[in-house]
Design a protein around this motif. Sequence first.
Motif, PDB file in Angstrom:
ATOM      1  N   ASP A  35     108.439  12.379 -55.978  1.00 49.63           N
ATOM      2  CA  ASP A  35     107.853  11.761 -56.057  1.00 49.63           C
ATOM      3  C   ASP A  35     108.524  10.480 -55.087  1.00 49.63           C
ATOM      4  OD1 ASP A  35     106.896   9.057 -57.118  1.00 49.63           O
ATOM      5  OD2 ASP A  35     107.464  10.126 -59.371  1.00 49.63           O
ATOM      6  N   GLU A  36     107.152  10.368 -53.922  1.00 48.70           N
ATOM      7  CA  GLU A  36     107.481   9.205 -53.074  1.00 48.70           C
ATOM      8  C   GLU A  36     107.383   7.316 -53.880  1.00 48.70           C
ATOM      9  OE1 GLU A  36     105.218   9.073 -49.256  1.00 48.70           O
ATOM     10  OE2 GLU A  36     104.971  12.143 -49.810  1.00 48.70           O
ATOM     11  N   LEU A  37     107.069   7.714 -54.930  1.00 44.86           N
ATOM     12  CA  LEU A  37     106.803   5.908 -55.267  1.00 44.86           C
ATOM     13  C   LEU A  37     108.291   5.518 -55.834  1.00 44.86           C
ATOM     14  CD1 LEU A  37     104.811   3.713 -55.495  1.00 44.86           C
ATOM     15  CD2 LEU A  37     104.127   5.063 -57.519  1.00 44.86           C
ATOM     16  N   LYS A  38     108.350   6.263 -56.549  1.00 50.36           N
ATOM     17  CA  LYS A  38     109.673   6.456 -57.815  1.00 50.36           C
ATOM     18  C   LYS A  38     110.737   6.382 -57.128  1.00 50.36           C
ATOM     19  CE  LYS A  38     112.790   8.968 -61.424  1.00 50.36           C
ATOM     20  NZ  LYS A  38     113.254   9.976 -62.454  1.00 50.36           N
ATOM     21  N   ILE A  39     110.599   7.308 -55.220  1.00 52.89           N
ATOM     22  CA  ILE A  39     112.375   7.038 -54.711  1.00 52.89           C
ATOM     23  C   ILE A  39     112.516   6.160 -54.056  1.00 52.89           C
ATOM     24  CG2 ILE A  39     113.249   8.661 -52.488  1.00 52.89           C
ATOM     25  CD1 ILE A  39     112.223  11.135 -54.262  1.00 52.89           C
ATOM     26  N   ALA A  40     111.317   5.705 -53.595  1.00 50.49           N
ATOM     27  CA  ALA A  40     110.677   4.650 -52.628  1.00 50.49           C
ATOM     28  C   ALA A  40     111.734   3.283 -53.884  1.00 50.49           C
ATOM     29  CB  ALA A  40     109.425   4.385 -51.814  1.00 50.49           C
ATOM     30  N   GLU A  41     110.916   3.596 -54.957  1.00 52.13           N
ATOM     31  CA  GLU A  41     111.364   1.831 -56.000  1.00 52.13           C
ATOM     32  C   GLU A  41     112.969   2.143 -56.216  1.00 52.13           C
ATOM     33  OE1 GLU A  41     110.315   0.815 -60.136  1.00 52.13           O
ATOM     34  OE2 GLU A  41     109.733   2.465 -59.610  1.00 52.13           O
ATOM     35  N   GLU A  42     113.476   2.997 -55.836  1.00 50.57           N
ATOM     36  CA  GLU A  42     114.356   3.325 -56.314  1.00 50.57           C
ATOM     37  C   GLU A  42     115.738   2.776 -55.222  1.00 50.57           C
ATOM     38  OE1 GLU A  42     118.600   6.710 -58.103  1.00 50.57           O
ATOM     39  OE2 GLU A  42     115.869   7.238 -57.282  1.00 50.57           O
ATOM     40  N   PHE A  43     115.290   3.221 -54.498  1.00 50.73           N
ATOM     41  CA  PHE A  43     116.279   2.876 -53.442  1.00 50.73           C
ATOM     42  C   PHE A  43     115.637   1.186 -52.455  1.00 50.73           C
ATOM     43  CE2 PHE A  43     116.240   7.081 -50.712  1.00 50.73           C
ATOM     44  CZ  PHE A  43     117.703   7.913 -51.952  1.00 50.73           C
ATOM     45  N   GLY A  44     114.619   0.375 -52.865  1.00 50.47           N
ATOM     46  CA  GLY A  44     114.550  -0.587 -52.400  1.00 50.47           C
ATOM     47  C   GLY A  44     113.576  -0.833 -51.462  1.00 50.47           C
TER      48      GLY A  44
END
Length: 211
Positions: A35-44
């Motif tokens: 899930d690219e969106l979720k991971i991008a959000e998690e990593f900031g």
Amino acid sequence: MSVLTLSPRALYEEVAEQLRQRIFRRELEPGSWIDELKIAEEFGISRTPLREALKVLAAEGLVTMKLRRGAYVTEVSDKDLRDVYHLLALLESDAAGVVAARATDAQLQELQALHADLAAAVGDRDRFFATNERFHMRLLELADNRWRNQMVADLRKVMKLHRHNSLLKQGRIADSLEEHALILQALHRRDPRAAVEATRAHFEQGLEAAA
């Protein structure tokens, strides 16, 4: 959601390493969608460095990119596993032959010490797995061919998608330790042919246990 703190090195490389370790730890299971969106959000971070990181992992074989569906953790088929073991047997047995012919006494003692660490780790599968990899990678370093080292490193990343499967087989850890001992005996005898044969046999047994 808390944001992870990333080190100063190239952002996409750090993201690739974070994801790589999650794959190895089975936090991202083989076959699962990333899930690219979720991971991008998690990593900031934005999705640009994340996509660059996924390209790195795809090149290593850990991630499979599917058209219009995104990135998935690679599932390794039985054929994939056989192919990986076949190449590892060729590359690492060749390295063992080189080490048997060229290694110094001090270098062979270093491998012997790693084997002792391996024997001490028999009761701990995780530690045994890590020490086993250290032994193999040090053997490759002593053979001194960076192109071979790079190929083996990439193949071993794919093999880690089946992490510990071969060691779960009853008696496999003891067998693996004995196989390492045979490789070392050939190295100490300075017998390249025997070192090659012992290393190939080690991978053949490993494949049989992993399949």
